[in-house]
Design a protein around this motif. Structure first.
Motif, mmCIF file in Angstrom:
data_model
loop_
_atom_site.group_PDB
_atom_site.id
_atom_site.type_symbol
_atom_site.label_atom_id
_atom_site.label_comp_id
_atom_site.label_asym_id
_atom_site.label_seq_id
_atom_site.Cartn_x
_atom_site.Cartn_y
_atom_site.Cartn_z
ATOM 1 N N ILE A 30 96.871 -4.632 47.298
ATOM 2 C CA ILE A 30 96.446 -3.064 47.920
ATOM 3 C C ILE A 30 95.028 -3.049 47.990
ATOM 4 N N HIS A 33 93.516 -5.716 50.572
ATOM 5 C CA HIS A 33 93.722 -5.082 52.068
ATOM 6 C C HIS A 33 92.889 -3.719 52.454
ATOM 7 N N VAL A 34 92.616 -2.733 51.513
ATOM 8 C CA VAL A 34 91.876 -1.637 51.544
ATOM 9 C C VAL A 34 90.361 -1.899 51.620
ATOM 10 N N SER A 59 89.347 1.323 44.039
ATOM 11 C CA SER A 59 90.816 1.333 44.095
ATOM 12 C C SER A 59 91.342 1.815 42.986
ATOM 13 N N GLU A 72 103.292 0.393 50.602
ATOM 14 C CA GLU A 72 102.491 0.849 52.069
ATOM 15 C C GLU A 72 101.929 2.131 52.001
ATOM 16 N N LYS A 75 98.670 2.053 49.930
ATOM 17 C CA LYS A 75 97.543 1.432 50.552
ATOM 18 C C LYS A 75 97.123 2.499 51.294
#
Length: 317
Positions: A30, A33-34, A59, A72, A75
């Motif tokens: 996560i 990705h972010v 995060s 998801e 995220k």
């Protein structure tokens, strides 16, 4: 989790009585990705600002608070709250009128899908469209914009608030607590069937968690916020911090006010534990699938998770 031995606040903040925080099992995926998206998309004022943002590991505030959430959805929650951090820093450099213009544009975008004109607009348009693919996501985005609205209030600051109680109500929205309340029930599949009456029963616990996170954040972030207010003077950011409010109200110095805030935070934990006993006992065994208990544990993780992040991040040092 009670901070590194070298943390400057280690000596004035006693350990929490709450269970230790845990990270989301997919935290590495996560975060990668972010952060990749935000680092490559946001318009950074300098390389120094970008590297600082990366080093703060922001995060983790989401990954500690919602460790049982669907990957998801977490995220998206992470993208939303980290974009909120970026907006907070961006607003600190602006006048209130400039901030109001930015937020007005975002309100228009959420309500009418208007055409993005800036990077900030386009990033929010993309995020809003992602949330729109999920049911029951509108309250999250409305709470997010309400948080941004707080940066546009002309009377923003302790001088406009007559009491700590009034400040706490303002700070809940200003620091984004209503977003986190909604994200808990939205992100965790096991809480998708929580009822309106159960949410009402849980509200006193949520309020304590909101106050706890808000004031503990004030304790950790006081120096950072004080410096930002000093830089911006009358036209920009104000010192919106519970330590300053309590110092004024109790007529004590900053160090003493900080200690009082810490005492409040730990007292709220004791009150939370007491109320949990009443809430669960009041069900009389009727919580057959354990949903209410899972919700209580989720609220508890919002507190322990936000504190764990505060001890680990370099944002407030």
């Amino acid at each position: 989790m009670h901070g590194k031995p070298t943390h400057p606040l280690k000596s004035i903040i006693p350990p929490s009585i709450l269970p230790p925080a845990v990270l989301h099992p997919d935290h590495e995926q996560i975060d990668r990705h972010v952060m990749t998206y935000l680092v490559n998309t946001w318009e950074w004022p300098s390389e120094k600002h970008k590297q600082a943002f990366i080093s703060w590991k922001l995060s983790e505030v989401v990954l500690f608070m919602f460790p049982t959430g669907d990957t998801e959805r977490v995220k998206l929650a992470c993208e939303l709250l980290l974009l909120g951090f970026l907006m907070d820093d961006h607003f600190d450099k602006n006048t209130l009128s400039t901030n109001a213009s930015i937020v007005s544009s975002l309100h228009d975008m959420l309500s009418s899908a208007s055409t993005p004109k800036t990077t900030i607009d386009s990033m929010h348009a993309t995020l809003f469209s992602k949330f729109a693919t999920y049911p029951n996501s509108t309250p999250i985005l409305e709470a997010y914009l309400a948080m941004l609205d707080c940066h546009c209030i002309p009377s923003r600051g302790p001088s406009s608030l007559s009491s700590l109680k009034e400040y706490l109500v303002f700070r809940e929205t200003d620091v984004g607590m209503p977003i986190c309340v909604e994200l808990l029930y939205w992100s965790d599949p096991s809480l998708s069937t929580i009822t309106a009456s159960e949410r009402q029963l849980l509200r006193p616990l949520e309020r304590i968690a909101n106050y706890h996170v808000s004031i503990l954040n004030d304790v950790f972030s006081f120096e950072r916020e004080w410096r930002a207010a000093e830089r911006n003077g009358e036209g920009g950011g104000a010192l919106v911090n519970g330590v300053a409010v309590l110092a004024e109200e109790a007529n004590v110095g900053v160090l003493a006010a900080r200690g009082l805030c810490v005492g409040l935070v730990r007292a709220w934990e004791g009150e939370f534990v007491r109320l949990v006993g009443e809430v669960l006992a009041g069900e009389g065994g009727g919580d057959g699938d354990g949903r209410l208990r899972r919700a209580v544990e989720g609220i508890e993780r919002r507190m322990s998770g936000a504190e764990a992040f505060s001890w680990r991040t370099g944002r407030y040092l």
